[in-house]
Write a protein that holds these residues in place. Structure first.
Motif, PDB file in Angstrom:
ATOM      1  N   VAL A 103       0.522  -1.470   0.460  1.00  0.00           N
ATOM      2  CA  VAL A 103       0.223   0.104   0.059  1.00  0.00           C
ATOM      3  C   VAL A 103       1.086   1.661  -0.025  1.00  0.00           C
ATOM      4  O   VAL A 103       1.000   1.526   0.679  1.00  0.00           O
TER       5      VAL A 103
ATOM      6  N   TYR B  84      -7.173   3.830  -3.493  1.00  0.00           N
ATOM      7  CA  TYR B  84      -7.166   4.058  -2.248  1.00  0.00           C
ATOM      8  C   TYR B  84      -9.298   4.029  -1.932  1.00  0.00           C
ATOM      9  O   TYR B  84      -9.508   4.028  -1.143  1.00  0.00           O
TER      10      TYR B  84
ATOM     11  N   TYR C 298      -9.781  -0.128  -1.794  1.00  0.00           N
ATOM     12  CA  TYR C 298      -8.787  -0.549  -0.966  1.00  0.00           C
ATOM     13  C   TYR C 298      -9.335  -1.894  -0.043  1.00  0.00           C
ATOM     14  O   TYR C 298      -8.974  -2.954   0.363  1.00  0.00           O
TER      15      TYR C 298
ATOM     16  N   VAL D 118       1.894  -1.425   4.338  1.00  0.00           N
ATOM     17  CA  VAL D 118       1.564  -0.408   4.812  1.00  0.00           C
ATOM     18  C   VAL D 118       2.826   0.460   4.670  1.00  0.00           C
ATOM     19  O   VAL D 118       3.990   0.545   5.497  1.00  0.00           O
TER      20      VAL D 118
ATOM     21  N   LEU E   2       3.326   4.253   3.426  1.00  0.00           N
ATOM     22  CA  LEU E   2       2.714   5.204   3.409  1.00  0.00           C
ATOM     23  C   LEU E   2       3.380   5.826   4.127  1.00  0.00           C
ATOM     24  O   LEU E   2       4.016   6.364   5.274  1.00  0.00           O
TER      25      LEU E   2
ATOM     26  N   HIS F  96      -0.263   6.023   9.035  1.00  0.00           N
ATOM     27  CA  HIS F  96      -0.514   4.316   8.835  1.00  0.00           C
ATOM     28  C   HIS F  96      -0.983   3.672   9.658  1.00  0.00           C
ATOM     29  O   HIS F  96      -1.682   2.559   9.794  1.00  0.00           O
TER      30      HIS F  96
ATOM     31  N   TYR G 189      -4.609   3.106   7.664  1.00  0.00           N
ATOM     32  CA  TYR G 189      -4.397   1.865   6.929  1.00  0.00           C
ATOM     33  C   TYR G 189      -3.761   0.659   7.276  1.00  0.00           C
ATOM     34  O   TYR G 189      -4.631  -0.279   6.528  1.00  0.00           O
ATOM     35  N   SER G 190      -3.353   0.860   8.763  1.00  0.00           N
ATOM     36  CA  SER G 190      -3.282  -0.339   9.123  1.00  0.00           C
ATOM     37  C   SER G 190      -4.198  -1.334   9.586  1.00  0.00           C
ATOM     38  O   SER G 190      -5.016  -2.687   9.446  1.00  0.00           O
TER      39      SER G 190
ATOM     40  N   ALA H 291      -6.611  -2.686   7.701  1.00  0.00           N
ATOM     41  CA  ALA H 291      -6.387  -3.423   6.541  1.00  0.00           C
ATOM     42  C   ALA H 291      -6.598  -4.792   7.770  1.00  0.00           C
ATOM     43  O   ALA H 291      -7.089  -5.923   7.713  1.00  0.00           O
TER      44      ALA H 291
ATOM     45  N   VAL I 180      -0.680  -7.816   8.748  1.00  0.00           N
ATOM     46  CA  VAL I 180      -0.039  -6.083   9.109  1.00  0.00           C
ATOM     47  C   VAL I 180       1.236  -6.208   9.031  1.00  0.00           C
ATOM     48  O   VAL I 180       1.839  -6.893   9.662  1.00  0.00           O
TER      49      VAL I 180
ATOM     50  N   CYS J 271       3.648  -2.688   9.337  1.00  0.00           N
ATOM     51  CA  CYS J 271       3.616  -1.045   8.761  1.00  0.00           C
ATOM     52  C   CYS J 271       5.082  -0.775   9.196  1.00  0.00           C
ATOM     53  O   CYS J 271       5.912  -1.049   9.913  1.00  0.00           O
TER      54      CYS J 271
END
Length: 388
Positions: A54, A104, A107, A121, A123, A128, A131-132, A135, A142, A144
Motif C-alpha cells: 500500500v 484508495y 482498498y 503499509v 504510506l 499508517h 490503513y493498518s 487492513a 499487517v 507497517c
C-alpha cells in the motif's frame, strides 16, 4: 486427497517449526538458520503468502518490491496506489492480475481477496494507523513501516484492531535481521566487552526539497527524529536490552527558515539503568550514519550502521566479518514464518508503540527544556521481544 491452499500452508508450518526454532544458537546462527530454513522449505510461487503493498513510493519501489523477488515464503501479490500509471507499470512488471490491483477508493474490497494474506503499509507516517487498522478489519496480517504511527495513542489503536481481528501486526524494523546489528545486540546484552557505559549514534541526511512530504508535520508527524532518528533509538535499546528511564533533548535546528513545521536537527540523551546513556542525533541539515558502544573493557562500532547494504562493523577485539544480506527479504520471510507457525514476531506493534512513547518524550523535552521521565508498563511486551 485434495488439499486446499490453507491446508498446504498449515502442513508446511509443522516442518518449518522443527527447522527454525533450534535452541542454543547465537544470534548470527539464527540469521543463517532462518535463511537456510527458508531456502530448504521454499514454497512454489503460487503457494507463497501473498503480500500487497500500500503506497508505491521510493522505498516500496526500490527496496520492498525487489526484496519480494528474493523471498522464499511470501511474494508480491497485489498493490494499492492512487496513480493509474503505476497500476499499469507495476501490473506489467510483476505480472499482477487486474483483480489484485486496488486504489484508495477500492482498498476495503481487499477483504474479499484470498490471494492476499499480508498488507504492507508504506504510506506517509500519518496514514499508517488508518490503513493498518483497515487492513486488520479486512482480515489481513499487517506489516507497517516505521515509525508505526504519529502518536502512541494511534499505535494502541492499531494493536487493538489487530488483536480484535485475530491477525498479526509487525513493524518494518529490518535491522533486527541484519548480522552486524544482531552482533551489536549480542555484544551489548551479553556484556562481552563489559558493562555498557555509553552509546552514541547519528542518522542524518540533507533534505533540500521544500516540497517533500517529510517537511509537512501533518503527514510526517515530526522531522528527522521520526524519519531516521528512530534507527538510533532502536540501536540503543536493542544493544542494551533494557528500557530507558528518562530523556533530555534539544532542538538544534541550524536554519529554522528551511523547517517551518518540523525540526531540522535534534539531539537527545536517553538514560538507562546503571547510568548508561545513549547520545543521539538526527538531522536534515547534515550527514551521519553510525553507532558506537563504549563498555568497561572495550568498544564496538557500526559505520555505516543503518544502510540497506554495505554495513560495516569493528570492535576493540576484532573486526566484524559478516555477510551482507537482503534485510527486507529476511524481515518479510520471518513474518511469513510467524504466520505459518502462529509464532510471535520479534518486531511487534508493542515495540513500535514503545518507540513512539520515547519519541514523544524527546519532543516534549526539546520543547520544555526539562528532562522527561519514561514509565512503561512492562507487562505490555516491550522487553520480551528484545530478549529473544
Amino acid at each position: 486427497m485434495s488439499y486446499s491452499r490453507r491446508d498446504f500452508l498449515s502442513h508446511l508450518s509443522l516442518g518449518l517449526g522443527s527447522v527454525v526454532a533450534l535452541p542454543g544458537l547465537t544470534m548470527l546462527d539464527n540469521t543463517k538458520r532462518l535463511s537456510s530454513a527458508a531456502g530448504l522449505a521454499e514454497l512454489p510461487e503460487s503457494e507463497k503468502l501473498g503480500v500487497a503493498l500500500v503506497g508505491l513510493g521510493r522505498y516500496a519501489t526500490g527496496q520492498i518490491a525487489p526484496a519480494l523477488q528474493e523471498t522464499t515464503l511470501c511474494r508480491l501479490a497485489g498493490i494499492v496506489t492512487g496513480t493509474p500509471r503505476k497500476e499499469e507499470e507495476w501490473g506489467r512488471k510483476y505480472d499482477l492480475p487486474e483483480s489484485n490491483i486496488y486504489n484508495y477508493e477500492t482498498y476495503d474490497q481487499i477483504a474479499d481477496n484470498d490471494d492476499i494474506d499480508i498488507i504492507y503499509v508504506v504510506l506517509p507516517n500519518s496514514m499508517h494507523a488508518e490503513y493498518s487498522i483497515r487492513a486488520a478489519e479486512a482480515g489481513k496480517h499487517v506489516i507497517c513501516e516505521k515509525p508505526m504511527a504519529t502518536s502512541a495513542r494511534d499505535c494502541q489503536r492499531m494493536i487493538d484492531a489487530s488483536q480484535k481481528a485475530g491477525r498479526k501486526l509487525s513493524i518494518g524494523y529490518r535491522l533486527h535481521f541484519e548480522p552486524h546489528n544482531k552482533e551489536m545486540m549480542r555484544l551489548g546484552r551479553s556484556e562481552v566487552l563489559g558493562n555498557a557505559e555509553q552509546m552514541s549514534g547519528t542518522h542524518s541526511f540533507p533534505l533540500n526539497d521544500p516540497g517533500a512530504w517529510r517537511l509537512d508535520k501533518e503527514l510526517a508527524g515530526g522531522g528527522p527524529l521520526m524519519d531516521v532518528g528512530i534507527y538510533v533509538i532502536q540501536a540503543g535499546l536493542y544493544t542494551m536490552g533494557q528500557l530507558p528511564t528518562s530523556v533530555m533533548a534539544w532542538d538544534e535546528t541550524q536554519n529554522p527558515e528551511n523547517f517551518p513545521e518540523v525540526e531540522g536537527t535534534i539531539r537527545w540523551e536517553l538514560n538507562f539503568p546503571k547510568d548508561a546513556v545513549l547520545y543521539g542525533e538526527s538531522s536534515y541539515e547534515d550527514r551521519g550514519n553510525n553507532f558506537r558502544l563504549e563498555a568497561t573493557n572495550g568498544w564496538a562500532e557500526l559505520s555505516p550502521a543503518y544502510s540497506y547494504s554495505g554495513i560495516r562493523g569493528d570492535t576493540s577485539e576484532e573486526p566484524m566479518d559478516f555477510p551482507q544480506v537482503n534485510q527486507q527479504a529476511l524481515q518479510m520471510d520471518d513474518f511469513a514464518r510467524c504466520i505459518l507457525e502462529d509464532d510471535r514476531t520479534i518486531v511487534p506493534g508493542e515495540m513500535g508503540k514503545r518507540d513512539m512513547i520515547i519519541m514523544e518524550a524527546i519532543y516534549e523535552s526539546a520543547e520544555t527544556g526539562r528532562e522527561v521521565s519514561l514509565d512503561f508498563d512492562k507487562e505490555e511486551g516491550y522487553i520480551r521481544p528484545l530478549a529473544e
